[in-house]
Structures are given as structure tokens and as C-alpha cells.
Motif scaffolding. Structure first.
Motif, mmCIF file in Angstrom:
data_model
loop_
_atom_site.group_PDB
_atom_site.id
_atom_site.type_symbol
_atom_site.label_atom_id
_atom_site.label_comp_id
_atom_site.label_asym_id
_atom_site.label_seq_id
_atom_site.Cartn_x
_atom_site.Cartn_y
_atom_site.Cartn_z
ATOM 1 N N ARG A 1 -8.408 36.791 -64.228
ATOM 2 C CA ARG A 1 -8.659 38.139 -64.735
ATOM 3 C C ARG A 1 -9.732 38.852 -63.922
ATOM 4 O O ARG A 1 -9.615 40.044 -63.631
ATOM 5 C CB ARG A 1 -9.103 38.072 -66.206
ATOM 6 C CG ARG A 1 -8.014 37.540 -67.142
ATOM 7 C CD ARG A 1 -8.562 37.359 -68.542
ATOM 8 N NE ARG A 1 -7.578 36.693 -69.415
ATOM 9 C CZ ARG A 1 -7.861 36.256 -70.641
ATOM 10 N NH1 ARG A 1 -9.091 36.404 -71.134
ATOM 11 N NH2 ARG A 1 -6.929 35.672 -71.363
ATOM 12 N N ARG A 2 -10.789 38.133 -63.555
ATOM 13 C CA ARG A 2 -11.908 38.786 -62.866
ATOM 14 C C ARG A 2 -12.281 38.106 -61.551
ATOM 15 O O ARG A 2 -12.885 38.741 -60.687
ATOM 16 C CB ARG A 2 -13.139 38.797 -63.785
ATOM 17 C CG ARG A 2 -12.949 39.647 -65.033
ATOM 18 C CD ARG A 2 -14.226 39.684 -65.854
ATOM 19 N NE ARG A 2 -14.074 40.492 -67.060
ATOM 20 C CZ ARG A 2 -15.034 40.668 -67.954
ATOM 21 N NH1 ARG A 2 -16.225 40.083 -67.780
ATOM 22 N NH2 ARG A 2 -14.816 41.417 -69.015
ATOM 23 N N GLN A 3 -11.977 36.837 -61.406
ATOM 24 C CA GLN A 3 -12.371 36.086 -60.202
ATOM 25 C C GLN A 3 -11.124 35.441 -59.610
ATOM 26 O O GLN A 3 -10.942 34.228 -59.653
ATOM 27 C CB GLN A 3 -13.430 35.032 -60.570
ATOM 28 C CG GLN A 3 -14.684 35.641 -61.153
ATOM 29 C CD GLN A 3 -15.475 34.668 -62.008
ATOM 30 O OE1 GLN A 3 -15.024 33.573 -62.308
ATOM 31 N NE2 GLN A 3 -16.656 35.084 -62.412
ATOM 32 N N SER B 1 -7.163 43.143 -59.647
ATOM 33 C CA SER B 1 -5.931 42.705 -60.293
ATOM 34 C C SER B 1 -4.885 43.809 -60.260
ATOM 35 O O SER B 1 -5.206 44.996 -60.352
ATOM 36 C CB SER B 1 -6.221 42.315 -61.744
ATOM 37 O OG SER B 1 -5.025 42.042 -62.433
#
Length: 299
Positions: free
Chosen positions: A245-247, A91
Motif C-alpha cells: 500500500r505504501r512501501q 500505487s
């Protein structure tokens, strides 16, 4: 046998090869496209009302939508998770406050209401409503012509697409996993595999899938395609803020073809401005593939 394929490809190609248009013309094209979505869904509602044994068919549509949605979204999710692990996308940290998901959900609700209005009108049984299928074919040709113009003027060149490898990879993973999910759903439901492949080929483009699938397979499958793709869009709106956020590849991929238009603002706010080029490439490729694949699997 291939007349349906020609009806799809000819107006799409004509629109794409036309010279690039000015800003004023593009605004008119975008407004017409928005209007065409509502007109097409209205005619689909009318066609749905003319089904024999209506109550049984409505239950059948609900069952089809449930199975297709679960199979396609689950296949997409698993394949995109694999891509996120193999090709991490860190990100940038430039996310903006979340956009109003309620407002976007309301837009989707409006589309359902248009189908409901057409359905209610169709229940009157007025004889002139039998021309709805012919009118929808004319709308389809105009829609594809306008889509070709829009794709031509999207600003995407072949070089830009090739350079954005992540957008190409995500689009490829979404396309392959969607087809796998569609084939699996068809086998579970006892439908021909080509019907499942055609169902999965819209990648969330509900206005296109509704009319093409209705023309090729009838109102039951056409209505299933519409609600299946609409559910995909709603699921993407809900899941994007958490997934980005993460994927990030997963969050983008679940949007399907809508990542270059309807869900793009949500992606930008949740993932930052650096998501936009990849989202446009991803959506552009899937939008280009959708009518071609649906036509090929429908012949």
C-alpha cells in the motif's frame, strides 16, 4: 577446488543456451521442477537424520535459522525502506482482493512435511539410504538444467531488463543487503564469513540453497539454509498486502527470487498489474545470481 562451481554452472548454462521450447515442453519442465523440489527436500531430510549427536545439532540449526533470518530480513527491510524514500513508487490503485495466504502457507507446510518424512525414513538407519547424498547431486544437476531452460523461456530479454530500472534497483538493493545480513549473522555465530555470504545468496530459493549448501557445508548448514529461505517466503506472504500500500519496493524486495513465481500472484493482487513486469525482472535477476554466488562463496 572449482569442481562444485562447474557442477552448478555447466548444467545451468546448457539449459539456458538451448533453443526456446514450445508451450507443451515448458509445462513438462515446470512439472518436473515442482517434483524435483520435493525429491531434493526428501533427500535432505534423510541426510539430516544421519547426523551425529542429532538432538544437539537440531538445536544448533534452530539457533542458526533464528539469527540468519533476523539479520538478513532486517538488513533487507532497512535497505528497501531507504530505496522507497529515495525512489518512491506510487500505487496505481488497481489492487485486487487478497489471495488465500492460508493456502500458500499450507504449500510451505507441505515442504516441511516432506523434509520430516525423509528425516523419519533416515532414522531407520538402512544402509542403502547412505546413497542419498549421491542421489541429491544427480537431482541438483537436473534441477539446474531445468532452471536454465525456464530462465531462457521466461521471455525476458536483456533490453527489457535494462529498461525496467526499478526491478534492477530493487534486485541490487536486495542482493547487497542480503549479503551484509549474512556476513553479520556469520560473525555473530562465529562462522566463516563465506558461509554467511553463501547462506544469504539464495534470496529465498529454498530448493536450491538446501542442496547446494548441504553439498558444500554439510547437513546442518544445508538445513539452516532451507528453513531460513522458507521463513523468508512465509514472511513475504504475510507482509506483502500491508507493505504494497505504501512501501511497494519493500513489499516486492522481501519476496527475493520468488517474486517471479511463487509470490507473484500475491504481489499482483496486492499491488496491481503494473507490479508484474518489475517483479519478474527482480526475480529473474536474483534467480540468475543465486546459484553463481552460492557456488563462488562455497569454493
Amino acid at each position: 577446488m572449482y569442481s562444485g562451481l562447474l557442477i552448478i554452472l555447466i548444467p545451468l548454462c546448457i539449459g539456458y543456451v538451448l533453443p526456446r521450447q514450445g508451450l507443451r515442453t515448458l509445462k513438462v519442465v515446470n512439472r518436473l521442477l515442482s517434483a524435483m523440489v520435493y525429491v531434493i527436500l526428501f533427500f535432505m531430510g534423510i541426510s539430516l537424520a544421519f547426523l551425529d549427536d542429532l538432538s544437539t545439532n537440531l538445536m544448533l540449526i534452530a539457533g542458526y535459522v533464528l539469527v540468519f533470518s533476523l539479520c538478513i530480513l532486517c538488513m533487507n527491510y532497512l535497505a528497501l525502506l531507504w530505496l522507497d524514500k529515495r525512489l518512491p513508487w506510487p500505487s496505481s490503485g488497481h489492487a485486487q482482493p487478497p489471495t488465500s495466504r492460508w493456502r500458500m502457507a499450507l504449500d510451505s507446510f507441505r515442504l516441511c512435511m516432506v523434509v520430516a518424512v525423509g528425516f523419519g525414513l533416515g532414522l531407520t538407519g538402512w544402509h542403502w539410504l547412505g546413497e542419498a547424498s549421491r542421489a541429491s547431486e544427480i537431482c541438483l544437476i537436473l534441477l539446474l538444467l531445468l532452471v536454465g531452460i525456464q530462465l531462457r523461456n521466461s521471455g525476458m530479454t536483456l533490453w527489457q531488463i535494462i529498461l525496467n530500472r526499478r526491478g534492477v534497483f530493487i534486485a541490487a538493493v536486495v542482493a547487497v543487503s542480503s549479503l551484509a545480513g549474512g556476513a553479520a549473522a556469520a560473525l555473530i555465530l562465529g562462522l566463516p564469513v563465506n558461509t554467511g555470504l553463501a547462506m544469504a545468496s539464495a534470496f529465498g530459493w529454498y530448493s536450491l540453497s538446501a542442496i547446494l549448501m548441504t553439498d558444500a557445508f554439510g547437513p546442518v548448514i544445508g538445513s539452516t539454509a532451507f528453513f531460513n529461505d522458507l521463513l523468508r517466503e512465509l514472511a513475504a506472504i504475510v507482509l506483502i498486502p500491508a507493505l504494497m500500500r505504501r512501501q511497494r519496493s519493500t513489499g516486492l524486495g522481501l519476496c527475493g527470487a520468488t517474486s517471479m513465481d511463487f509470490t507473484l500472484p500475491v504481489l499482483q493482487r496486492s499491488g496491481g498489474i503494473d507490479v508484474v513486469p518489475t517483479a519478474i525482472v527482480h526475480g529473474f535477476l536474483l534467480s540468475l545470481l543465486a546459484p553463481i554466488l552460492i557456488a563462488l562463496f562455497s569454493v
